[in-house]
Design a protein around this motif. Structure first.
Motif, PDB file in Angstrom:
ATOM      1  N   ASP A  28      32.397  10.532 -41.691  1.00  0.00           N
ATOM      2  CA  ASP A  28      31.222   9.725 -41.640  1.00  0.00           C
ATOM      3  C   ASP A  28      30.607   9.578 -40.087  1.00  0.00           C
ATOM      4  O   ASP A  28      29.437   9.640 -40.183  1.00  0.00           O
ATOM      5  CB  ASP A  28      31.551   8.236 -42.478  1.00  0.00           C
ATOM      6  CG  ASP A  28      32.722   7.741 -41.818  1.00  0.00           C
ATOM      7  OD1 ASP A  28      33.396   7.969 -40.928  1.00  0.00           O
ATOM      8  OD2 ASP A  28      33.169   6.459 -42.253  1.00  0.00           O
ATOM      9  N   SER A  29      31.496   9.067 -39.273  1.00  0.00           N
ATOM     10  CA  SER A  29      31.045   8.875 -38.007  1.00  0.00           C
ATOM     11  C   SER A  29      32.332   8.682 -37.122  1.00  0.00           C
ATOM     12  O   SER A  29      33.196   8.291 -37.464  1.00  0.00           O
ATOM     13  CB  SER A  29      30.276   7.645 -38.191  1.00  0.00           C
ATOM     14  OG  SER A  29      30.521   6.819 -36.738  1.00  0.00           O
ATOM     15  N   THR A  30      32.215   9.545 -36.021  1.00  0.00           N
ATOM     16  CA  THR A  30      33.404   9.458 -35.026  1.00  0.00           C
ATOM     17  C   THR A  30      33.505   8.033 -34.595  1.00  0.00           C
ATOM     18  O   THR A  30      34.620   7.588 -34.232  1.00  0.00           O
ATOM     19  CB  THR A  30      33.178  10.172 -33.979  1.00  0.00           C
ATOM     20  OG1 THR A  30      31.688  10.040 -33.220  1.00  0.00           O
ATOM     21  CG2 THR A  30      33.067  11.937 -34.545  1.00  0.00           C
ATOM     22  N   ASN A  31      32.631   7.032 -34.357  1.00  0.00           N
ATOM     23  CA  ASN A  31      32.683   5.900 -33.942  1.00  0.00           C
ATOM     24  C   ASN A  31      33.405   5.292 -34.768  1.00  0.00           C
ATOM     25  O   ASN A  31      34.175   4.460 -34.674  1.00  0.00           O
ATOM     26  CB  ASN A  31      31.643   5.263 -33.469  1.00  0.00           C
ATOM     27  CG  ASN A  31      31.104   5.124 -32.208  1.00  0.00           C
ATOM     28  OD1 ASN A  31      31.271   6.247 -31.343  1.00  0.00           O
ATOM     29  ND2 ASN A  31      30.651   4.174 -31.509  1.00  0.00           N
ATOM     30  N   THR A  32      32.801   5.183 -36.282  1.00  0.00           N
ATOM     31  CA  THR A  32      33.461   4.515 -37.278  1.00  0.00           C
ATOM     32  C   THR A  32      34.902   4.754 -37.526  1.00  0.00           C
ATOM     33  O   THR A  32      35.775   3.813 -37.511  1.00  0.00           O
ATOM     34  CB  THR A  32      32.672   4.745 -38.622  1.00  0.00           C
ATOM     35  OG1 THR A  32      31.383   4.370 -38.418  1.00  0.00           O
ATOM     36  CG2 THR A  32      33.086   3.977 -39.735  1.00  0.00           C
ATOM     37  N   GLN A  52      30.034  17.685 -38.319  1.00  0.00           N
ATOM     38  CA  GLN A  52      28.998  17.019 -39.274  1.00  0.00           C
ATOM     39  C   GLN A  52      29.404  15.881 -39.308  1.00  0.00           C
ATOM     40  O   GLN A  52      30.420  15.355 -39.656  1.00  0.00           O
ATOM     41  CB  GLN A  52      28.901  17.745 -40.596  1.00  0.00           C
ATOM     42  CG  GLN A  52      27.671  17.446 -41.329  1.00  0.00           C
ATOM     43  CD  GLN A  52      27.231  18.414 -41.986  1.00  0.00           C
ATOM     44  OE1 GLN A  52      27.779  19.316 -42.348  1.00  0.00           O
ATOM     45  NE2 GLN A  52      25.998  18.551 -42.228  1.00  0.00           N
ATOM     46  N   GLN A  53      28.673  14.736 -39.326  1.00  0.00           N
ATOM     47  CA  GLN A  53      28.535  13.050 -39.481  1.00  0.00           C
ATOM     48  C   GLN A  53      27.798  13.085 -40.656  1.00  0.00           C
ATOM     49  O   GLN A  53      26.485  13.389 -40.789  1.00  0.00           O
ATOM     50  CB  GLN A  53      28.229  12.559 -38.569  1.00  0.00           C
ATOM     51  CG  GLN A  53      29.037  12.449 -37.305  1.00  0.00           C
ATOM     52  CD  GLN A  53      28.696  11.480 -36.118  1.00  0.00           C
ATOM     53  OE1 GLN A  53      29.528  10.813 -35.813  1.00  0.00           O
ATOM     54  NE2 GLN A  53      27.339  11.078 -35.773  1.00  0.00           N
ATOM     55  N   THR A  54      28.269  12.163 -41.750  1.00  0.00           N
ATOM     56  CA  THR A  54      27.526  11.996 -42.920  1.00  0.00           C
ATOM     57  C   THR A  54      26.788  10.462 -42.720  1.00  0.00           C
ATOM     58  O   THR A  54      26.099  10.216 -43.547  1.00  0.00           O
ATOM     59  CB  THR A  54      28.532  11.994 -44.258  1.00  0.00           C
ATOM     60  OG1 THR A  54      29.383  11.400 -44.095  1.00  0.00           O
ATOM     61  CG2 THR A  54      28.808  13.254 -44.559  1.00  0.00           C
ATOM     62  N   GLY A  56      26.313   9.047 -39.434  1.00  0.00           N
ATOM     63  CA  GLY A  56      26.045   8.675 -38.084  1.00  0.00           C
ATOM     64  C   GLY A  56      25.394   7.238 -37.738  1.00  0.00           C
ATOM     65  O   GLY A  56      24.440   6.931 -38.523  1.00  0.00           O
ATOM     66  N   ARG A  57      25.903   6.864 -36.774  1.00  0.00           N
ATOM     67  CA  ARG A  57      25.174   5.568 -36.507  1.00  0.00           C
ATOM     68  C   ARG A  57      24.755   5.356 -35.108  1.00  0.00           C
ATOM     69  O   ARG A  57      25.316   5.916 -34.067  1.00  0.00           O
ATOM     70  CB  ARG A  57      26.201   4.378 -36.508  1.00  0.00           C
ATOM     71  CG  ARG A  57      26.861   4.227 -38.015  1.00  0.00           C
ATOM     72  CD  ARG A  57      27.815   2.918 -38.262  1.00  0.00           C
ATOM     73  NE  ARG A  57      29.030   2.979 -37.419  1.00  0.00           N
ATOM     74  CZ  ARG A  57      29.343   2.280 -36.626  1.00  0.00           C
ATOM     75  NH1 ARG A  57      28.490   1.454 -35.952  1.00  0.00           N
ATOM     76  NH2 ARG A  57      30.693   2.608 -35.919  1.00  0.00           N
ATOM     77  N   GLY A  58      23.654   4.789 -34.982  1.00  0.00           N
ATOM     78  CA  GLY A  58      23.020   4.486 -33.633  1.00  0.00           C
ATOM     79  C   GLY A  58      22.877   3.005 -33.331  1.00  0.00           C
ATOM     80  O   GLY A  58      23.638   2.133 -34.031  1.00  0.00           O
ATOM     81  N   ARG A  59      22.469   2.755 -32.157  1.00  0.00           N
ATOM     82  CA  ARG A  59      22.315   1.183 -31.835  1.00  0.00           C
ATOM     83  C   ARG A  59      21.580   0.496 -32.896  1.00  0.00           C
ATOM     84  O   ARG A  59      20.756   1.007 -33.543  1.00  0.00           O
ATOM     85  CB  ARG A  59      21.752   0.908 -30.455  1.00  0.00           C
ATOM     86  CG  ARG A  59      22.589   1.326 -29.341  1.00  0.00           C
ATOM     87  CD  ARG A  59      21.911   1.158 -27.907  1.00  0.00           C
ATOM     88  NE  ARG A  59      21.633  -0.205 -27.788  1.00  0.00           N
ATOM     89  CZ  ARG A  59      20.367  -0.641 -27.457  1.00  0.00           C
ATOM     90  NH1 ARG A  59      19.557  -0.118 -27.456  1.00  0.00           N
ATOM     91  NH2 ARG A  59      20.187  -2.109 -27.283  1.00  0.00           N
ATOM     92  N   LEU A  60      21.773  -0.937 -32.698  1.00  0.00           N
ATOM     93  CA  LEU A  60      21.081  -1.836 -33.586  1.00  0.00           C
ATOM     94  C   LEU A  60      21.017  -1.510 -34.998  1.00  0.00           C
ATOM     95  O   LEU A  60      19.889  -1.704 -35.814  1.00  0.00           O
ATOM     96  CB  LEU A  60      19.402  -2.049 -32.894  1.00  0.00           C
ATOM     97  CG  LEU A  60      19.446  -2.033 -31.557  1.00  0.00           C
ATOM     98  CD1 LEU A  60      18.167  -2.052 -30.975  1.00  0.00           C
ATOM     99  CD2 LEU A  60      20.011  -3.312 -31.031  1.00  0.00           C
ATOM    100  N   ARG A 117      10.783  12.086 -24.722  1.00  0.00           N
ATOM    101  CA  ARG A 117      11.456  12.613 -26.015  1.00  0.00           C
ATOM    102  C   ARG A 117      12.869  12.315 -25.848  1.00  0.00           C
ATOM    103  O   ARG A 117      13.588  12.587 -24.833  1.00  0.00           O
ATOM    104  CB  ARG A 117      11.170  13.877 -26.491  1.00  0.00           C
ATOM    105  CG  ARG A 117       9.278  14.234 -27.082  1.00  0.00           C
ATOM    106  CD  ARG A 117       9.193  15.556 -27.294  1.00  0.00           C
ATOM    107  NE  ARG A 117       9.695  16.365 -26.090  1.00  0.00           N
ATOM    108  CZ  ARG A 117      10.281  17.517 -26.105  1.00  0.00           C
ATOM    109  NH1 ARG A 117      10.764  17.792 -27.163  1.00  0.00           N
ATOM    110  NH2 ARG A 117      10.670  18.047 -24.998  1.00  0.00           N
ATOM    111  N   LYS A 118      13.586  11.880 -26.955  1.00  0.00           N
ATOM    112  CA  LYS A 118      14.995  11.580 -27.004  1.00  0.00           C
ATOM    113  C   LYS A 118      15.640  12.779 -26.987  1.00  0.00           C
ATOM    114  O   LYS A 118      15.709  13.493 -27.943  1.00  0.00           O
ATOM    115  CB  LYS A 118      15.288  10.573 -28.079  1.00  0.00           C
ATOM    116  CG  LYS A 118      16.492   9.949 -28.047  1.00  0.00           C
ATOM    117  CD  LYS A 118      16.953   8.647 -28.825  1.00  0.00           C
ATOM    118  CE  LYS A 118      18.327   8.454 -28.981  1.00  0.00           C
ATOM    119  NZ  LYS A 118      18.489   6.893 -29.485  1.00  0.00           N
ATOM    120  N   LEU A 119      16.958  12.807 -26.211  1.00  0.00           N
ATOM    121  CA  LEU A 119      17.706  13.866 -26.182  1.00  0.00           C
ATOM    122  C   LEU A 119      19.080  13.582 -26.903  1.00  0.00           C
ATOM    123  O   LEU A 119      19.612  14.530 -27.342  1.00  0.00           O
ATOM    124  CB  LEU A 119      17.870  14.584 -24.772  1.00  0.00           C
ATOM    125  CG  LEU A 119      18.757  15.725 -24.379  1.00  0.00           C
ATOM    126  CD1 LEU A 119      18.428  16.779 -25.103  1.00  0.00           C
ATOM    127  CD2 LEU A 119      19.107  15.799 -22.949  1.00  0.00           C
TER     128      LEU A 119
END
Ligand code: BTN
Length: 254
Positions: A28-32, A52-54, A56-60, A117-119
């Motif tokens: 799901d997410s490496t952080n999770t 592959q992340q199903t 993935g989470r970003g900030r906020l 642009r975000k990298l």
């Protein structure tokens, strides 16, 4: 993809006893995942890569989209006990950018940009660890980088990709380039705090001198980052030092 797990282990294990490298085809997410493990008491140093992340989470609370082969998504989990945690995401950004290319800029507090642009992005979470003695926490440092161009997927601005700078780049080689310096820089942060990275961040500061708008509507001009990693913004009401990770900053149109 062939991942250089052994080479990374050989480079990092001398700095981090007990270190392991783990590559999974899907998560799901490496952080999770590392936060889940931490809640069950696992706080060993690990570099966890997901092809592959199903989820993935970003900030906020945002989603982080990536696709197998076109992105690098990993988290480094390790116990850390800095006297002050502020500026950690900035130090991580400086470390990753310095390992990759002089043209990468950093948008406070934790984006890697190419031009406007975000990298890539950084998501840092921490979990309590042991008895918390000496302020130690388990830090999960999640990094997502776009390696190959991918569709904008609902984003207003097309994301950047590392191959624009490094045409031969692939996720495995990029990880190998980032990993050891990142661990060394985290240990430096733990010892010396953000002030040891202030100059490196300043050299890549994407917002300095630019008109910015904070998510609370305040407008001003970004004037660099102080020794605590706070963004300095000159506003109509005077100078402000922004430290809250809940504030997002957008450059106003040039
Ligand atoms: C952001 O730009 O808001 C941060 C994005 C962080 C994405 C990485 S990908 C690896 C790790 N696992 C996640 O779910 N998120 C981070």
């Amino acid at each position: 993809m062939r991942w250089p797990a052994e080479a990374i282990w050989e480079a990092v294990a001398p700095l981090l006893p007990g270190f392991t490298v783990e590559v999974l085809p899907q998560l799901d997410s490496t952080n999770t995942e590392l936060m889940r493990r931490a809640r069950t008491g696992r706080a060993d140093p690990v570099l966890l890569v997901a092809e592959q992340q199903t989820a993935g989470r970003g900030r906020l609370g945002r989603d982080w989209h990536s696709s197998a082969g076109a992105s690098l998504t990993f988290s480094l989990g390790l116990p850390l006990a800095p006297a002050d945690w502020s500026g950690l995401s900035l130090a991580v950004g400086a470390s990753v950018a310095d390992s990759l290319h002089p043209d990468i800029v950093l948008k406070w507090p934790n984006d890697l940009w190419l031009g406007d642009r975000k990298l890539g992005g950084i998501l840092i979470e921490t979990a309590s660890f042991g008895d918390g003695a000496a302020g130690a926490r388990y830090a999960v440092i999640g990094i997502g980088l776009n390696i190959a161009p991918r569709p904008a997927a609902g984003l207003s601005i097309e994301p950047a990709a590392l191959r624009e700078l490094l045409p031969q780049a692939d996720a495995a080689a990029v990880l190998e380039r980032i990993a050891r310096p990142l661990v060394g820089d985290l240990q430096r942060f733990e010892r010396d705090g953000f002030v040891a990275f202030q100059q490196r961040f300043a050299q890549r500061d994407a917002l300095r001198g630019r008109a910015v708008r904070l998510s609370d509507g305040t407008a001003g001009t970004a004037q660099g980052v102080n020794a605590a990693g706070s963004l300095l913004v000159h506003t109509a009401a005077g100078p402000q030092a922004i430290s809250s990770s809940e504030v997002s900053v957008r450059p106003a149109a040039r």
